[in-house]
Design a protein around this motif. Sequence first.
Motif, mmCIF file in Angstrom:
data_model
loop_
_atom_site.group_PDB
_atom_site.id
_atom_site.type_symbol
_atom_site.label_atom_id
_atom_site.label_comp_id
_atom_site.label_asym_id
_atom_site.label_seq_id
_atom_site.Cartn_x
_atom_site.Cartn_y
_atom_site.Cartn_z
ATOM 1 N N PRO A 14 0.806 -1.208 0.000
ATOM 2 C CA PRO A 14 0.000 0.000 0.000
ATOM 3 C C PRO A 14 0.838 1.256 0.000
ATOM 4 C CG PRO A 14 -0.066 -1.055 2.157
ATOM 5 C CD PRO A 14 0.584 -2.013 1.214
ATOM 6 N N GLY A 15 2.029 1.200 0.616
ATOM 7 C CA GLY A 15 2.860 2.391 0.641
ATOM 8 C C GLY A 15 3.330 2.777 -0.748
ATOM 9 N N LEU A 16 3.386 1.800 -1.659
ATOM 10 C CA LEU A 16 3.829 2.082 -3.018
ATOM 11 C C LEU A 16 2.645 2.388 -3.920
ATOM 12 C CD1 LEU A 16 6.569 -0.662 -3.483
ATOM 13 C CD2 LEU A 16 6.890 1.748 -2.949
ATOM 14 N N ALA A 17 1.566 1.653 -3.737
ATOM 15 C CA ALA A 17 0.440 1.814 -4.646
ATOM 16 C C ALA A 17 -0.453 2.991 -4.279
ATOM 17 C CB ALA A 17 -0.392 0.517 -4.648
ATOM 18 N N GLY A 18 -0.501 3.312 -2.979
ATOM 19 C CA GLY A 18 -1.468 4.306 -2.544
ATOM 20 C C GLY A 18 -0.874 5.624 -2.104
ATOM 21 N N GLY A 19 0.348 5.909 -2.462
ATOM 22 C CA GLY A 19 0.950 7.174 -2.072
ATOM 23 C C GLY A 19 1.953 7.002 -0.957
ATOM 24 N N ALA A 20 2.506 8.104 -0.521
ATOM 25 C CA ALA A 20 3.580 8.055 0.460
ATOM 26 C C ALA A 20 3.066 7.544 1.797
ATOM 27 C CB ALA A 20 4.194 9.439 0.630
ATOM 28 N N GLY A 21 3.915 6.759 2.466
ATOM 29 C CA GLY A 21 3.565 6.221 3.770
ATOM 30 C C GLY A 21 4.550 6.658 4.830
ATOM 31 N N THR A 22 5.136 7.817 4.677
ATOM 32 C CA THR A 22 6.118 8.276 5.634
ATOM 33 C C THR A 22 5.439 8.838 6.872
ATOM 34 O OG1 THR A 22 7.607 8.809 3.831
ATOM 35 C CG2 THR A 22 8.153 9.717 5.973
ATOM 36 N N HIS A 23 5.992 8.527 8.009
ATOM 37 C CA HIS A 23 5.475 8.964 9.291
ATOM 38 C C HIS A 23 6.689 9.308 10.131
ATOM 39 C CE1 HIS A 23 1.941 8.075 12.271
ATOM 40 N NE2 HIS A 23 1.840 9.268 11.717
ATOM 41 N N GLY A 24 6.489 9.872 11.330
ATOM 42 C CA GLY A 24 7.619 10.183 12.170
ATOM 43 C C GLY A 24 8.342 8.940 12.654
ATOM 44 N N MET A 25 9.596 9.123 13.062
ATOM 45 C CA MET A 25 10.415 8.037 13.582
ATOM 46 C C MET A 25 11.021 8.449 14.910
ATOM 47 S SD MET A 25 12.460 6.947 10.106
ATOM 48 C CE MET A 25 11.606 6.360 8.635
ATOM 49 N N VAL A 26 11.235 7.490 15.794
ATOM 50 C CA VAL A 26 11.931 7.733 17.047
ATOM 51 C C VAL A 26 13.415 7.507 16.805
ATOM 52 C CG1 VAL A 26 12.173 7.042 19.458
ATOM 53 C CG2 VAL A 26 9.934 6.940 18.352
ATOM 54 N N ALA A 27 14.262 8.449 17.243
ATOM 55 C CA ALA A 27 15.712 8.336 17.087
ATOM 56 C C ALA A 27 16.328 8.015 18.440
ATOM 57 C CB ALA A 27 16.288 9.641 16.533
ATOM 58 N N PHE A 28 17.172 6.991 18.490
ATOM 59 C CA PHE A 28 17.798 6.609 19.752
ATOM 60 C C PHE A 28 19.115 5.887 19.475
ATOM 61 C CE2 PHE A 28 14.992 3.276 18.359
ATOM 62 C CZ PHE A 28 15.624 2.083 18.674
ATOM 63 N N GLY A 29 19.908 5.699 20.515
ATOM 64 C CA GLY A 29 21.184 5.019 20.386
ATOM 65 C C GLY A 29 22.280 5.778 21.097
ATOM 66 N N THR A 30 23.520 5.370 20.840
ATOM 67 C CA THR A 30 24.690 5.993 21.445
ATOM 68 C C THR A 30 25.626 6.456 20.343
ATOM 69 O OG1 THR A 30 26.002 3.952 21.517
ATOM 70 C CG2 THR A 30 24.477 4.338 23.350
ATOM 71 N N GLY A 31 26.837 6.858 20.733
ATOM 72 C CA GLY A 31 27.810 7.263 19.730
ATOM 73 C C GLY A 31 28.267 6.123 18.842
ATOM 74 N N LEU A 32 28.082 4.876 19.317
ATOM 75 C CA LEU A 32 28.500 3.711 18.544
ATOM 76 C C LEU A 32 27.390 3.175 17.659
ATOM 77 C CD1 LEU A 32 30.510 1.761 21.275
ATOM 78 C CD2 LEU A 32 31.403 3.246 19.464
ATOM 79 N N ASP A 33 26.172 3.585 17.919
ATOM 80 C CA ASP A 33 25.041 3.108 17.129
ATOM 81 C C ASP A 33 23.954 4.165 17.115
ATOM 82 O OD1 ASP A 33 23.646 2.861 19.640
ATOM 83 O OD2 ASP A 33 24.506 0.880 19.878
ATOM 84 N N CYS A 34 23.158 4.144 16.089
ATOM 85 C CA CYS A 34 22.017 5.048 16.006
ATOM 86 C C CYS A 34 20.899 4.302 15.298
ATOM 87 C CB CYS A 34 22.375 6.318 15.236
ATOM 88 S SG CYS A 34 21.029 7.548 15.203
ATOM 89 N N TYR A 35 19.707 4.363 15.875
ATOM 90 C CA TYR A 35 18.574 3.640 15.331
ATOM 91 C C TYR A 35 17.403 4.584 15.106
ATOM 92 C CZ TYR A 35 21.046 -0.576 16.851
ATOM 93 O OH TYR A 35 21.977 -1.566 17.040
#
Length: 254
Positions: A14-35
Amino acid sequence: MSAIHIRTSGHHQPGLAGGAGTHGMVAFGTGLDCYLSYRPTFQSPYNYQVLLEVALDERGSRALGADRRSGYTGIHTFDPEDFPIAELDPGRARPRKSFRGTLIRGRRERDGMAIASDVLATVRRVVHFAELDPDRERGRGLLTHLCFGRPSRMYLAHHIARQPSFDQIVSAWIVPGTVTDLLGEPLADEVVRKTFEQAQPIILGQREFTGMRLRAGELAVAAFPATAASGGAQGFLAEIAVERQIYLEVADLA
């Protein structure tokens, strides 16, 4: 870690056929990783649970680091440019490898403040990608979590399966000396180090939706099932200590 990839059979994208499916994201992690953790709902085209390991560009990394050094302990979110979230599907021939967005202290819709704009996020790894099916049978069941990161610094995300549900992310670690086989016989901690390179689905016992969720300071015994990611090894049990809650959302998945 390679992706845990789940696709609901019989559904289009549906994200491809019905338009954009972008929503907010939570950012977390440390200096060695970021998610980045996509904030889903059960409504198309936002019905995807996606966990990404990313590298932020210099502008984003500096802003995030400065905010943390200043003592800010709340959540950060990332508002990406508008694109179909299904483009991140690792099963696609050419999945999206990067996108730009705004890094926010807090959440934009709750008086959050932008701390860096036009930040480039490069996808290092898709840790988890799953299409959520709002028509899946409602009901209770084991609350299965997704465990990823390093044994000394890892994260648990609630595996969203049925409606109603909730989205929760906590930081945690595996308590040394608590690893056993499924019959309770002690195993070396090395077992976890060898199998933890890939994200693992885990089971934290019978937890009702309306019951206790993971809380800071909680100790929980996690069952790690045998998976292809563990090289065919038997499953194991380990005690997990929850450090702190990074994110919790219930209303979006009610």
